[in-house]
Design an enzyme around this catalytic site. Structure first.
Site, mmCIF file in Angstrom:
data_model
loop_
_atom_site.group_PDB
_atom_site.id
_atom_site.type_symbol
_atom_site.label_atom_id
_atom_site.label_comp_id
_atom_site.label_asym_id
_atom_site.label_seq_id
_atom_site.Cartn_x
_atom_site.Cartn_y
_atom_site.Cartn_z
ATOM 1 N N ARG A 244 0.849 -1.191 0.000
ATOM 2 C CA ARG A 244 0.000 0.000 0.000
ATOM 3 C C ARG A 244 0.886 1.243 0.000
ATOM 4 O O ARG A 244 1.906 1.270 0.689
ATOM 5 C CB ARG A 244 -0.843 0.039 1.287
ATOM 6 N N GLU A 273 -1.127 8.191 -4.848
ATOM 7 C CA GLU A 273 -1.778 7.520 -5.970
ATOM 8 C C GLU A 273 -3.105 8.201 -6.280
ATOM 9 O O GLU A 273 -3.797 8.573 -5.330
ATOM 10 C CB GLU A 273 -2.043 6.059 -5.552
ATOM 11 N N HIS A 291 0.417 0.038 -9.873
ATOM 12 C CA HIS A 291 -0.477 -0.758 -9.013
ATOM 13 C C HIS A 291 -1.086 -1.946 -9.790
ATOM 14 O O HIS A 291 -2.307 -2.097 -9.852
ATOM 15 C CB HIS A 291 -1.599 0.136 -8.431
HETATM 16 N N1 LIG Z 1 -0.102 -4.370 -5.343
HETATM 17 C C1 LIG Z 1 -1.312 -4.842 -5.481
HETATM 18 O O1 LIG Z 1 -1.906 -4.783 -6.535
HETATM 19 C C2 LIG Z 1 -1.975 -5.486 -4.300
HETATM 20 C C3 LIG Z 1 -2.927 -6.502 -4.538
HETATM 21 C C4 LIG Z 1 -3.512 -7.115 -3.442
HETATM 22 C C5 LIG Z 1 -3.204 -6.698 -2.156
HETATM 23 N N2 LIG Z 1 -2.307 -5.691 -1.955
HETATM 24 C C6 LIG Z 1 -1.952 -5.253 -0.601
HETATM 25 O O2 LIG Z 1 -1.019 -6.155 -0.030
HETATM 26 C C7 LIG Z 1 -1.063 -6.055 1.396
HETATM 27 C C8 LIG Z 1 -1.037 -7.427 2.031
HETATM 28 O O3 LIG Z 1 -2.182 -8.178 1.633
HETATM 29 P P1 LIG Z 1 -2.460 -9.628 2.264
HETATM 30 O O4 LIG Z 1 -3.588 -10.225 1.500
HETATM 31 O O5 LIG Z 1 -1.205 -10.378 2.424
HETATM 32 O O6 LIG Z 1 -2.987 -9.191 3.732
HETATM 33 P P2 LIG Z 1 -2.969 -10.075 5.058
HETATM 34 O O7 LIG Z 1 -3.939 -9.412 5.976
HETATM 35 O O8 LIG Z 1 -3.150 -11.512 4.737
HETATM 36 O O9 LIG Z 1 -1.480 -9.879 5.621
HETATM 37 C C9 LIG Z 1 -0.987 -8.682 6.125
HETATM 38 C C10 LIG Z 1 -0.085 -9.025 7.300
HETATM 39 O O10 LIG Z 1 0.620 -7.847 7.683
HETATM 40 C C11 LIG Z 1 0.792 -7.932 9.099
HETATM 41 N N3 LIG Z 1 1.143 -6.604 9.614
HETATM 42 C C12 LIG Z 1 0.324 -5.568 9.937
HETATM 43 N N4 LIG Z 1 1.048 -4.500 10.319
HETATM 44 C C13 LIG Z 1 2.352 -4.884 10.241
HETATM 45 C C14 LIG Z 1 3.575 -4.212 10.497
HETATM 46 N N5 LIG Z 1 3.605 -2.948 10.910
HETATM 47 N N6 LIG Z 1 4.734 -4.900 10.296
HETATM 48 C C15 LIG Z 1 4.710 -6.180 9.871
HETATM 49 N N7 LIG Z 1 3.578 -6.859 9.622
HETATM 50 C C16 LIG Z 1 2.425 -6.220 9.789
HETATM 51 C C17 LIG Z 1 -0.519 -8.496 9.609
HETATM 52 O O11 LIG Z 1 -0.366 -9.066 10.890
HETATM 53 C C18 LIG Z 1 -0.853 -9.523 8.524
HETATM 54 O O12 LIG Z 1 -0.405 -10.818 8.891
HETATM 55 C C19 LIG Z 1 -2.324 -5.239 1.703
HETATM 56 O O13 LIG Z 1 -1.940 -3.918 1.993
HETATM 57 C C20 LIG Z 1 -3.082 -5.251 0.401
HETATM 58 O O14 LIG Z 1 -3.906 -4.119 0.279
HETATM 59 C C21 LIG Z 1 -1.667 -5.100 -3.004
#
Ligand SMILES: NC(=O)c1ccc[n+]([C@@H]2O[C@H](COP(=O)([O-])OP(=O)(O)OC[C@H]3O[C@@H](n4cnc5c(N)ncnc54)[C@H](O)[C@@H]3O)[C@@H](O)[C@H]2O)c1
Length: 320
Positions: A244, A273, A291
């Site tokens: 993000r 963004e 993205h």
């Molecule tokens: N680039 C893209 O197109 C795209 C696509 C899908 C998702 N995403 C983003 O990817 C990210 C992760 O998605 P996900 O499905 O793995 O989510 P998820 O909820 O499965 O995993 C996120 C993890 O981050 C951990 N976390 C929270 N704060 C933290 C910190 N300060 N330090 C370390 N760990 C921390 C949480 O405990 C959780 O286990 C999200 O922000 C999502 O929006 C991006």
């Protein structure tokens, strides 16, 4: 019953919904005309990705809505609790895009390790006149195999990325305040599987040990990587943020690139963004994508069919 897929939906998703008897509208309705469109077409299901905003005023103004669906993970564009309190189902497809994001991370990592991001910019301009110079400029590539990948945020995408890393021959270290350990099952083309258990370690240790670092955390109030964290990393580290915008301090990142702490980095998401800072766009040490982490045919198919399955099951249970 009508479904408005306002930010698009895969063909497989449309087919699954149509088979279940829904009428699927894929017209893109402008944000300010949504209320009128939903009410005049009696739309029961509103599907969005990240572009369309579903805020309290829209929810209040559209009593026909029974389900709001987000194709993808983050639901920051929807007033989720408010909608749920009004009895509207809010659904998303959290797992559908994990592997696609993980592969984009590796597209960036392989590219950065061998300077593809720069060489693709230079070759069209001077590839015919300065071939030798370019060859020399990009001679000091690195292999990923045998190096350490630090994963910050060990949820769905962090773990999917770790699996690819292990497949490539990297060592994986991970930090996540809420995940102690994870069992990663790698499955191969011939049906064989291999299990790896990864115990998370402290953030400081991940920063200190990693040759490459990738972020997979949700949006949050403070930076996960700021000046202090950058200083704690190995000299010449390579970073990727495909989670993000706003979890890396972009100003501190540019400074760390300028002072050599960070060798190169990749950004798929940006603080500002959809108008990333020009200093980032023009920075030759950055590998950039708009993205597109989840933007594969496979992920979009899974998103479409997962949404359709959930919608059908909710409405069946409720016998609407
Ligand atoms: N680039 C893209 O197109 C795209 C696509 C899908 C998702 N995403 C983003 O990817 C990210 C992760 O998605 P996900 O499905 O793995 O989510 P998820 O909820 O499965 O995993 C996120 C993890 O981050 C951990 N976390 C929270 N704060 C933290 C910190 N300060 N330090 C370390 N760990 C921390 C949480 O405990 C959780 O286990 C999200 O922000 C999502 O929006 C991006």
């Amino acid at each position: 019953m009508k479904v408005l897929a306002n930010d698009g939906i895969s063909k497989s998703g449309v087919e699954a919904l149509e088979q279940a008897g829904f009428e699927v509208i894929t017209t893109k309705v402008a944000q300010e005309q949504l209320e009128n469109f939903i009410n005049s077409h009696d739309v029961a299901v509103l599907l969005v990705r990240s572009a369309t905003k579903v805020r309290k005023d829209l929810i209040d103004a559209c009593p026909s809505l029974k389900i709001i669906g987000r194709g993808g993970v983050g639901m920051d564009n929807i007033d989720v609790e408010y909608a749920r309190n009004k009895g509207i189902h809010v659904i998303n497809t959290p797992a559908a895009s994990s592997h696609s994001v993980a592969e984009l991370v590796f597209a960036h990592l392989f590219g950065l390790a061998r300077y593809l991001h720069s060489s693709n910019r230079d070759m069209p301009l001077t590839g015919d006149t300065k071939f030798g110079e370019l060859k020399k400029a990009y001679a000091k590539g690195t292999e990923l195999k045998g190096k350490t990948l630090g994963v910050l945020g060990f949820g769905r995408i962090g773990q999917a990325t770790a699996k690819v890393a292990i497949g490539v021959g990297m060592k994986v270290v991970a930090y996540d305040p809420y995940v102690e350990k994870a069992n990663l099952e790698l499955d191969f083309f011939d049906g064989r599987t291999l299990d790896f258990e990864i115990e998370t370690i402290s953030k400081e240790d991940v920063l200190k040990q990693s040759d490459f670092i990738t972020l997979h955390v949700p949006a949050q109030k403070d930076y996960v990587i700021g000046k202090k964290e950058l200083n704690a990393m190995k000299d010449g580290v390579i970073l990727v943020n495909a989670s993000r915008g706003g979890v890396i301090d972009e100003v501190a990142l540019v400074q760390a690139i300028e002072n050599g702490k960070v060798a190169r980095a990749a950004l798929d998401v940006f603080e500002n963004e959809p108008k990333p800072e020009i200093q980032l766009l023009m920075n030759s040490a950055l590998s950039l994508t708009p993205h597109t982490g989840a933007a594969t045919n496979e992920a979009q198919d899974r998103i479409g069919t997962e949404l359709a399955t959930q919608i059908v099951s909710i409405l069946k249970t409720e016998k609407v």
